[in-house]
Design an enzyme around this catalytic site. Structure first.
Site, PDB file in Angstrom:
ATOM      1  CB  CYS A 232      -0.969   0.234   1.175  1.00 37.95           C
ATOM      2  SG  CYS A 232      -1.892  -1.502   1.340  1.00 37.95           S
ATOM      3  CE1 TYR A 276      -4.382   0.702   1.508  1.00 33.81           C
ATOM      4  CE2 TYR A 276      -6.392   1.255   1.612  1.00 33.81           C
ATOM      5  CZ  TYR A 276      -5.148   0.509   0.991  1.00 33.81           C
ATOM      6  OH  TYR A 276      -5.364  -0.699   0.697  1.00 33.81           O
ATOM      7  CD1 TRP A 294      -5.628   0.989   5.316  1.00 38.89           C
ATOM      8  CD2 TRP A 294      -3.633   0.906   4.902  1.00 38.89           C
ATOM      9  NE1 TRP A 294      -5.454   0.268   4.787  1.00 38.89           N
ATOM     10  CE2 TRP A 294      -3.975  -0.656   5.086  1.00 38.89           C
ATOM     11  CE3 TRP A 294      -1.562   0.656   5.395  1.00 38.89           C
ATOM     12  CZ2 TRP A 294      -3.193  -1.605   5.542  1.00 38.89           C
ATOM     13  CZ3 TRP A 294      -0.678   0.123   5.304  1.00 38.89           C
ATOM     14  CH2 TRP A 294      -1.773  -1.456   5.172  1.00 38.89           C
ATOM     15  CE1 TYR A 490      -8.545  -2.647  -1.803  1.00 39.43           C
ATOM     16  CE2 TYR A 490      -8.177  -4.648  -0.206  1.00 39.43           C
ATOM     17  CZ  TYR A 490      -7.942  -2.702  -0.606  1.00 39.43           C
ATOM     18  OH  TYR A 490      -6.544  -2.405   0.207  1.00 39.43           O
ATOM     19  CG  HIS A 491      -5.177  -4.911  -2.919  1.00 34.93           C
ATOM     20  ND1 HIS A 491      -5.277  -6.181  -1.682  1.00 34.93           N
ATOM     21  CD2 HIS A 491      -4.516  -3.149  -2.613  1.00 34.93           C
ATOM     22  CE1 HIS A 491      -4.727  -4.887  -0.803  1.00 34.93           C
ATOM     23  NE2 HIS A 491      -4.638  -3.835  -1.011  1.00 34.93           N
ATOM     24  CG  HIS A 576      -4.150  -0.044  -3.289  1.00 40.35           C
ATOM     25  ND1 HIS A 576      -2.524  -0.136  -3.233  1.00 40.35           N
ATOM     26  CD2 HIS A 576      -4.737  -0.394  -2.570  1.00 40.35           C
ATOM     27  CE1 HIS A 576      -2.584  -0.737  -2.567  1.00 40.35           C
ATOM     28  NE2 HIS A 576      -3.553  -1.151  -1.852  1.00 40.35           N
TER      29      HIS A 576
END
Length: 633
Positions: A232, A276, A294, A490-491, A576
């Site tokens: 992240c 993030y 995050w 997601y990811h 992301h």
């Protein structure tokens, strides 16, 4: 030890347009709720068809028939379960087709679907020429009762490679590629976290991999020497071609990968720990970072700048993150994540989103942040993305009002930048709503968007959108592309490759979950293919291209056949759903005879941001050559 399988390359399909379609069912609930069959065609996963349950429930089997109002080639049906609860999920099923609505032949597909919330596909054993397609459900997947329901039903037909592109085989990775960066030498860097399939804590090391784009070989390495778990992160492609990675699980750390030496080194820790966060290289060659609650504590993730000369960070107290946030209910933990940053001249940055208010940011002295107006009538669009498709022009796509458990939007907007003036306008909508998708600009200026969910939920493949779309700046419209074989939510990531194709991969990183996707695939856009799927003849850049060029310089480029234009595509990094590094810069060129052209690099480093670029030549039909790498700095 991990064993990776190759599921092969399924026949390419593409969604059929549902305009004018109708649906009827052998049973539908109209008393206790609106469970009419027509709801499977309305594009809203919150509405659904349900067999009769009030009074005396209608016994299984239940059938729903789609009338396309025209005869078409059909080769697959996709079934999206209702979203709010499990009741009525289809278990055992058959799919039959008809040209007249009366006579239905032998099943084109049959099987049993798993009792979960993911979108299911029934691939036909043969392509059917049909007007009517009937799904008959004989069991409820969970055995909960004599019910059947469906949120959405879509039909697909054979893809035309020259219109819809095509997918290559699935490439197995030894990790979930959560972050990726395209490198010279036909390489792509990827990494996950401390684990290949999970994240958590701050362990001080990262699982990485290098994909050789020529051979398909993937080489894995655990990076320990920087003390940095890079899950992240923020990413910036530096002016000299190195990759700067900041924060994440080890929230204060910063690491650098040098593709020339294949070495990772640490650099000075950030002043503010983050995860993030968003990053971009500046026109000055410095790197700017903003947001990231995050990890490292919530709030106060104001801007700071890293200098490549001193390898130190400088705080920007005049650039507060809280004035660039969305209105996420989990603010600031989610509200300052994944900002869309577009660097311009003089070290300035336009924050294009995901907040509905855009902002101008200066990075000299203490810095400043001032409003650039709203993004037309757009709401907040977290987990959407922004793509610079031309000089001073960006396309924003999708996103949702909140980071998770929120409905995504189909909307797309253009943002035009001229000096300090910013204008935003709504362009054509995507066919399907998307959050957690990835978007890539192509050398011809079109933008492809891959994957995502219509209702964003991390680590879930429910409401996954399996059909990519292509936006044309000339028309403002989206057209469908060949359907993906694996959900990318997601990811997940997507990157333009040096040969003009696109890598799409990843998704998950949730330990023993069912939504880990340690793999990827390469998409060949339609501009490279003839109708039979064979490669189109491509121009080629011949002779040498200097490895380094300064802004404002002129290059002499030779090609094997006449070409119409040249374009620089910045080597980019994605994570992301965000890629603040990609950038398309059309070049002025003049033919000087014998396949030789004088090609001028823009003089403004706010236009041609310092760093590695892929130089493409395009013929009169928009077919690109394979690229040559050069560093503009």
């Amino acid at each position: 030890m991990n064993l990776l399988g190759d599921p092969g390359s399924p026949e390419a399909t593409v969604d059929l347009a549902r305009t004018g379609w109708t649906a009827t069912a052998t049973s539908e609930e109209t008393g206790g709720e609106n469970g009419r069959a027509a709801n499977v065609l309305d594009g809203d996963p919150d509405t659904f068809w349900h067999s009769r349950w009030s009074g005396t429930a209608a016994p299984l089997p239940h059938s729903i028939t789609v009338d396309m109002k025209r005869t078409a080639d059909v080769s697959a049906l996709s079934y999206q379960p209702r979203r709010d609860r499990a009741n009525g999920r289809a278990g055992s099923y058959t799919v039959t087709t008809s040209t007249d609505g009366t006579t239905f032949g032998e099943p084109a597909a049959k099987g049993t679907w798993k009792d979960d919330e993911t979108v299911k596909t029934a691939t036909f054993t043969r392509t059917e020429k049909a007007r009517y397609v009937r799904l008959t459900v004989t069991t409820e997947a969970g055995g909960r009762g004599p019910w059947t329901s469906a949120g959405e039903i879509r039909l697909s037909g054979p893809a035309d490679p020259a219109v819809h592109g095509s997918w290559g085989r699935i490439i197995g990775f030894p990790l979930v590629p959560v972050a990726t960066a395209v490198l010279p030498g036909d390489k792509m860097l990827a990494w996950s976290a401390y684990a290949v399939d999970n994240f958590g804590g701050s362990n001080g090391y990262t699982q990485t991999a290098i994909l050789d784009l020529k051979t398909g070989k993937v080489t894995q390495r655990r990076v320990d020497n920087t003390g940095h778990d890079m899950f992240c992160p923020g990413i910036a492609m530096l002016a000299d071609g190195r990759v700067l990675v900041t924060g994440g699980s080890n929230a204060e750390k910063a690491s650098i990968y040098d593709p020339a030496t294949d070495e990772w080194t640490e650099t000075t820790d950030m002043n503010i720990p983050r995860g993030y966060q968003a990053m971009t290289l500046l026109s000055t060659g410095d790197a700017f970072v903003l947001g990231g609650s995050w990890s490292g504590g919530e709030g106060g993730k104001d801007g700071e700048v890293w200098s490549p000369d001193t390898e130190t960070w400088r705080k920007l107290p005049g650039v507060p993150a809280d004035r660039a946030m969305t209105a996420d209910p989990d603010s600031p933990y989610r509200a300052d994540n994944h900002m869309w940053l577009h660097a311009t001249s003089g070290g300035k940055v336009l924050q294009v989103g995901p907040s509905k208010q855009m902002n101008w940011i200066t990075t000299t002295g203490d810095g400043s942040l001032t409003s650039a107006g709203n993004r037309a009538d757009s709401g907040d669009a977290m987990n959407g993305n922004a793509v610079p498709y031309d000089v001073g022009k960006l396309l924003t796509l999708g996103g949702a009002p909140a980071y998770e458990k929120s409905d995504a939007t189909r909307r797309a907007y253009t943002v035009s930048v001229s000096g300090d003036k910013v204008q935003a306008a709504r362009t054509g909508d995507m066919e399907q709503a998307r959050g957690f998708s990835n978007s890539v600009v192509l050398p011809d200026g079109k933008v492809a968007v891959f994957g995502g969910q219509s209702h964003v939920v991390p680590f879930s493949d429910a409401t996954a959108v399996m059909t990519p779309e292509l936006w044309d700046p000339a028309t403002g419209k989206f057209t469908p592309l060949a359907t993906m074989a694996v959900p990318r939510n997601y990811h997940s990531v997507a990157n333009l490759l040096p040969d003009g194709r696109i890598f799409s991969g990843g998704g998950g990183l949730c330990g023993g979950c069912d939504t880990n996707h340690p793999d990827g695939a390469v998409f060949t856009p339609p501009y490279l293919l003839d109708e039979d799927g064979s490669p189109k003849p491509r121009p080629a850049i011949t002779g040498s291209v200097p490895p380094r060029s300064a802004p404002g310089s002129t290059l002499t480029v030779t090609t094997d056949k006449p070409v119409k234009s040249f374009v620089l595509m910045r080597a980019a990094a994605a994570t992301h759903s965000t890629d603040n590094d990609q950038r398309r810069v059309p070049l002025e060129s003049t033919a000087t005879g014998d396949g030789t052209y004088r090609v001028t690099v823009p003089s403004d480093p706010g236009v041609v941001l310092p760093g590695n670029y892929m130089l493409f030549a395009l013929d009169a039909d928009g077919v690109p050559s394979e690229s040559r790498f050069l560093t503009v700095s």
